[in-house]
Design an enzyme around this catalytic site. Sequence first.
Site, PDB file in Angstrom:
ATOM      1  N   GLN A   9       0.830  -1.200   0.000  1.00 22.28           N
ATOM      2  CA  GLN A   9       0.000   0.000   0.000  1.00 22.28           C
ATOM      3  C   GLN A   9       0.864   1.249   0.000  1.00 22.28           C
ATOM      4  O   GLN A   9       1.924   1.308   0.624  1.00 22.28           O
ATOM      5  CB  GLN A   9      -0.917   0.002   1.228  1.00 22.28           C
ATOM      6  CG  GLN A   9      -2.123   0.902   1.070  1.00 22.28           C
ATOM      7  CD  GLN A   9      -3.247   0.519   2.018  1.00 22.28           C
ATOM      8  OE1 GLN A   9      -3.354  -0.619   2.456  1.00 22.28           O
ATOM      9  NE2 GLN A   9      -4.100   1.474   2.341  1.00 22.28           N
ATOM     10  N   SER A  92       3.910  -6.553   2.625  1.00 20.62           N
ATOM     11  CA  SER A  92       2.592  -6.535   3.267  1.00 20.62           C
ATOM     12  C   SER A  92       1.541  -7.119   2.334  1.00 20.62           C
ATOM     13  O   SER A  92       1.620  -8.299   1.995  1.00 20.62           O
ATOM     14  CB  SER A  92       2.253  -5.109   3.722  1.00 20.62           C
ATOM     15  OG  SER A  92       1.110  -5.096   4.542  1.00 20.62           O
ATOM     16  N   LEU A  93       0.573  -6.328   1.839  1.00 26.24           N
ATOM     17  CA  LEU A  93      -0.442  -6.894   0.951  1.00 26.24           C
ATOM     18  C   LEU A  93       0.190  -7.491  -0.302  1.00 26.24           C
ATOM     19  O   LEU A  93      -0.390  -8.390  -0.937  1.00 26.24           O
ATOM     20  CB  LEU A  93      -1.488  -5.840   0.570  1.00 26.24           C
ATOM     21  CG  LEU A  93      -1.131  -4.849  -0.547  1.00 26.24           C
ATOM     22  CD1 LEU A  93      -1.530  -5.386  -1.915  1.00 26.24           C
ATOM     23  CD2 LEU A  93      -1.792  -3.512  -0.310  1.00 26.24           C
ATOM     24  N   ARG A 117      -9.473  -8.036   4.102  1.00 25.82           N
ATOM     25  CA  ARG A 117      -8.313  -7.611   4.896  1.00 25.82           C
ATOM     26  C   ARG A 117      -8.322  -6.100   5.088  1.00 25.82           C
ATOM     27  O   ARG A 117      -8.107  -5.585   6.189  1.00 25.82           O
ATOM     28  CB  ARG A 117      -7.028  -8.059   4.194  1.00 25.82           C
ATOM     29  CG  ARG A 117      -5.711  -7.796   4.947  1.00 25.82           C
ATOM     30  CD  ARG A 117      -4.573  -8.393   4.125  1.00 25.82           C
ATOM     31  NE  ARG A 117      -3.267  -8.268   4.763  1.00 25.82           N
ATOM     32  CZ  ARG A 117      -2.427  -7.263   4.582  1.00 25.82           C
ATOM     33  NH1 ARG A 117      -2.780  -6.245   3.790  1.00 25.82           N
ATOM     34  NH2 ARG A 117      -1.246  -7.237   5.178  1.00 25.82           N
ATOM     35  N   HIS A 202       0.120  -3.499  11.113  1.00 30.39           N
ATOM     36  CA  HIS A 202       1.248  -4.303  11.611  1.00 30.39           C
ATOM     37  C   HIS A 202       1.621  -3.962  13.056  1.00 30.39           C
ATOM     38  O   HIS A 202       2.789  -3.820  13.409  1.00 30.39           O
ATOM     39  CB  HIS A 202       2.464  -4.157  10.678  1.00 30.39           C
ATOM     40  CG  HIS A 202       2.163  -4.640   9.289  1.00 30.39           C
ATOM     41  ND1 HIS A 202       1.979  -5.968   8.992  1.00 30.39           N
ATOM     42  CD2 HIS A 202       1.977  -3.964   8.129  1.00 30.39           C
ATOM     43  CE1 HIS A 202       1.698  -6.091   7.700  1.00 30.39           C
ATOM     44  NE2 HIS A 202       1.680  -4.887   7.162  1.00 30.39           N
ATOM     45  N   GLN A 251       1.039 -12.154   9.823  1.00 24.48           N
ATOM     46  CA  GLN A 251       1.509 -10.944   9.144  1.00 24.48           C
ATOM     47  C   GLN A 251       0.688  -9.709   9.524  1.00 24.48           C
ATOM     48  O   GLN A 251       1.197  -8.589   9.527  1.00 24.48           O
ATOM     49  CB  GLN A 251       1.445 -11.189   7.627  1.00 24.48           C
ATOM     50  CG  GLN A 251       1.984 -10.067   6.769  1.00 24.48           C
ATOM     51  CD  GLN A 251       1.147  -9.865   5.526  1.00 24.48           C
ATOM     52  OE1 GLN A 251      -0.057  -9.594   5.620  1.00 24.48           O
ATOM     53  NE2 GLN A 251       1.757  -9.990   4.374  1.00 24.48           N
TER      54      GLN A 251
END
Length: 313
Positions: A9, A92-93, A117, A202, A251
């Site tokens: 992102q 991440s994503l 998510r 996170h 994660q």
Amino acid sequence: MRAFVFPGQGAQAIGMGKALAEAYPAAAAVFAEVDEALGESLSGLIWDGDAETLQLTRNAQPALMATSLAALRALESEGIGVTAAAYVAGHSLGEYSALCAAGAIGLSDAARLLRLRGEAMQAAVPVGEGAMAALLGLDLDAAIAVAEEAQAQGGVCQAANDNDPAQVVVSGTRKAVERAVTIAKGRGAKRALLLPVSAPFHSTLMQPAADAMAQALAGVEIRDPQVPLVANVVAGPVQDGAAIRDLLVRQVTGSVRWRESVAWLAEAGVTETWEIGAGKALSGMIRRTAPGIAVRNIGTPDEARAAAASLNA
């Protein structure tokens, strides 16, 4: 040896992937399948919408994945598949993009998982109560010390993204993160600034989102990827679908160990990374972490063609 890496992102931009869809039918099919999976025209938002709406986590996450997969389909149309890489990794994503690229998760499943998510992450903490900040010029140990001092005075503050040797992002409750910015400046940070994000990603504050993802992932088939994934949570390779399911849950609250992941790739003999999708942020992080690794970006038809030419030269 080559690795394919997939952005997270922040890389989103209006118009991303449109040229790929116009040039490659296989890329256009990616956006069409994602639209169908979500029951709406996400492609319309990506190509002709407004940046503020695209930036919403629920939209940015599946949009970035779709753009990455469209770029991969463009490469495939030029004769280059995911097995041209020895490893895949995502920030991440971007880990979902990497897993979809490697055949571990279906495209429609990935789109629906990332929509959930994004919504679960946003819902975990009311808007305005959480924050993230980038600490520039501090290494991980120094950033952790800053976060611990900020948290000791109340609230939550944790190292969330270890991006490169001089860029760590902290995440937590807004007052604690603001405190960390002040402390970091006093500890020699070149810059310390709040990021324009809507939730403290996170961090332990994301536990409700992790619980939601655990439930969702339990109902999705996750196959062994065609090439190993260098996972955020462990900064090392994994090629077992069951283990990947667990890592995707961890994660959500765990740190993105990107610097360590890049260092692992370098030690494993990777000499080139291709950043597949929107933006060039990962390439900059890779240069600063492992200067010996060459970087290439694949986000346009010309870049896909140039990459194919480089292999066929």
